[in-house]
Design a protein around this motif. Structure first.
Motif, short mmCIF file in Angstrom:
data_model
loop_
_atom_site.label_atom_id
_atom_site.label_comp_id
_atom_site.label_asym_id
_atom_site.label_seq_id
_atom_site.Cartn_x
_atom_site.Cartn_y
_atom_site.Cartn_z
N ASN A 76 29.49 -33.72 44.31
CA ASN A 76 29.71 -32.39 43.75
C ASN A 76 28.95 -32.20 42.44
O ASN A 76 29.02 -33.05 41.56
CB ASN A 76 31.22 -32.16 43.57
N ARG A 105 31.61 -22.01 45.71
CA ARG A 105 31.26 -23.40 45.96
C ARG A 105 30.54 -23.42 47.30
O ARG A 105 31.10 -23.01 48.32
CB ARG A 105 32.53 -24.25 46.00
N THR A 162 28.16 -25.56 42.59
CA THR A 162 29.29 -24.80 42.03
C THR A 162 28.79 -23.82 40.96
O THR A 162 27.69 -23.98 40.44
CB THR A 162 30.33 -25.74 41.37
N ASP A 191 37.98 -21.93 39.45
CA ASP A 191 38.80 -22.67 40.43
C ASP A 191 37.91 -23.45 41.40
O ASP A 191 38.27 -24.54 41.82
CB ASP A 191 39.72 -21.72 41.21
N LYS A 197 37.03 -26.56 39.56
CA LYS A 197 38.17 -27.51 39.55
C LYS A 197 38.26 -28.24 40.88
O LYS A 197 38.45 -29.46 40.92
CB LYS A 197 39.48 -26.76 39.30
N SER A 198 38.10 -27.51 41.97
CA SER A 198 38.22 -28.15 43.29
C SER A 198 37.11 -29.19 43.46
O SER A 198 37.31 -30.20 44.14
CB SER A 198 38.19 -27.11 44.40
N PHE A 224 36.08 -31.21 41.26
CA PHE A 224 36.50 -32.46 40.63
C PHE A 224 37.42 -33.24 41.56
O PHE A 224 37.47 -34.46 41.52
CB PHE A 224 37.28 -32.17 39.34
N GLU A 225 38.17 -32.51 42.36
CA GLU A 225 39.26 -33.14 43.10
C GLU A 225 38.82 -33.95 44.31
O GLU A 225 39.43 -34.97 44.61
CB GLU A 225 40.32 -32.09 43.47
N ASP A 226 37.77 -33.53 45.00
CA ASP A 226 37.43 -34.26 46.22
C ASP A 226 36.13 -35.05 46.13
O ASP A 226 35.60 -35.50 47.15
CB ASP A 226 37.40 -33.31 47.43
N ARG A 271 37.52 -34.45 31.52
CA ARG A 271 37.66 -34.98 32.88
C ARG A 271 36.44 -35.81 33.27
O ARG A 271 36.56 -36.80 33.98
CB ARG A 271 37.86 -33.84 33.89
N SER A 303 36.49 -39.91 34.08
CA SER A 303 36.44 -39.91 35.55
C SER A 303 36.49 -41.31 36.14
O SER A 303 35.85 -42.24 35.65
CB SER A 303 35.15 -39.21 36.00
#
Ligand code: GDP
Ligand code: K
Ligand code: MG
Length: 293
Positions: A9, A43, A60, A76, A79-80, A82-84, A107, A111
């Motif tokens: 990402n 995204r 992104t 948002d 943010k997503s 970062f999550e996957d 973050r 990480s």
């Protein structure tokens, strides 16, 4: 050898070259690129498939402090990302000092996911500047591996790709092995039109615009497309259309040429302009345009 797959990402400030990089790595022009901030609103996935691996890149929107609902939804998407992530690409450009959002920066430096810090646009810098920059970013993000690159000239991007391939885990593919993206043909139609609007108008027009494809009819020889350009006010509609429709015609021609390249087929394009008050701050409208997941 076991199959590898992972999410890579790409995040960073506006205009550092994130979309240029994703297109370079994927080898297709999936993400629109202009010199204006907020060109990328969603995204966007770009998928690279080989027999033994699948890399799912995400482009992104640039990180900003949101001022209205649309921008909050854009963040948002960040943010997503970062999550996957299996690998995070944090892109900065030569001369840049800091990320526009401290929480996101925290973050990054904390990480647990490997971070590749890409120092982009080195075609615009000299050796001394470059060494200073590498030193600066090594101290700011000690957990990152740094790659000086030029996304535009594809300089050192292969090294980044090779490193990604080492870092992604063994996994079955996440998407069909012939998939290039998760987005529909209509999405790319909308984006191509939005790119031409970004390139052809100044000031607030590009930011007040959303595009919706009403009709996408693929025939044997030609694709017939009808799209609506939504603006917030009557005055914007006037500017968009221009004197005797000349401005809109210019956008239409440029967009059609780009679509013919993208779909590799003849395109017939009709554009309409409609006023849709305050779509950028309406939850309902944003959902309709695919922003609030
Ligand atoms: P994003 O907002 O981070 O997605 O950035 P874009 O990919 O849209 O690029 C923003 C601007 O920077 C465009 O005008 C690009 O052509 C330009 N750009 C991107 N990469 C490079 C690079 O390596 N060198 C130079 N000189 N310009 C670049
Ligand atoms: K941009
Ligand atoms: Mg972009």
């Amino acid at each position: 050898m076991a199959h590898k797959a992972g999410f890579v990402n790409i995040i960073g400030n506006p205009n550092v070259g994130k979309s240029t990089l994703m297109n370079a790595l994927v080898g297709e022009r999936l993400s629109i690129i202009t010199s204006k901030a907020q060109t990328t609103r969603h995204r966007i996935l770009g998928i690279v498939n080989e027999e033994e691996y699948q890399i799912v890149f995400s482009d992104t929107p640039g990180i900003i402090k949101p001022a209205y609902e649309l921008q909050a939804s854009m963040m948002d998407f960040v943010k997503s990302a970062f999550e996957d992530a299996d690998v995070l690409i944090y892109m900065v450009e030569v001369g840049e000092k800091e990320l526009k959002d401290e929480a996101f920066f925290n973050r990054i430096i904390h990480s647990k996911v490997p971070i590749l810090l890409l120092l982009n646009k080195i075609d615009k810098s000299n050796q001394v500047q470059l060494e200073e920059q590498v030193e600066l970013w090594t101290s700011k993000v000690p957990n990152a591996e740094i790659f000086p690159i030029s996304a535009l000239e594809k300089f050192n991007t292969q090294a980044v790709f090779d490193r990604i391939l080492e870092l992604i885990p063994e996994s079955p593919p996440y998407y069909a092995k012939d998939a290039l993206t998760d987005k529909s043909e209509r999405f790319f139609v909308n984006e191509i039109i939005r790119e031409k609007i970004l390139l052809n108008y100044d000031k607030e027009i590009p930011y007040a615009v959303e595009v919706e494809t009403e009709e996408f009819l693929e025939e044997e020889e030609i694709i017939r497309i009808k799209a609506i350009i939504m603006v917030e006010r009557d005055t914007q509609k006037g500017i968009l259309i221009g004197h005797k429709g000349a401005a809109l015609k210019k956008v239409g021609i440029a967009a059609r040429i780009e679509m013919e390249k993208f779909f590799d087929k003849k395109v017939h394009l009709e554009l309409f302009v409609k006023v849709n008050k305050d779509w950028r701050s309406s939850d309902y409208q944003l959902k309709r345009f695919g922003y609030n997941q």
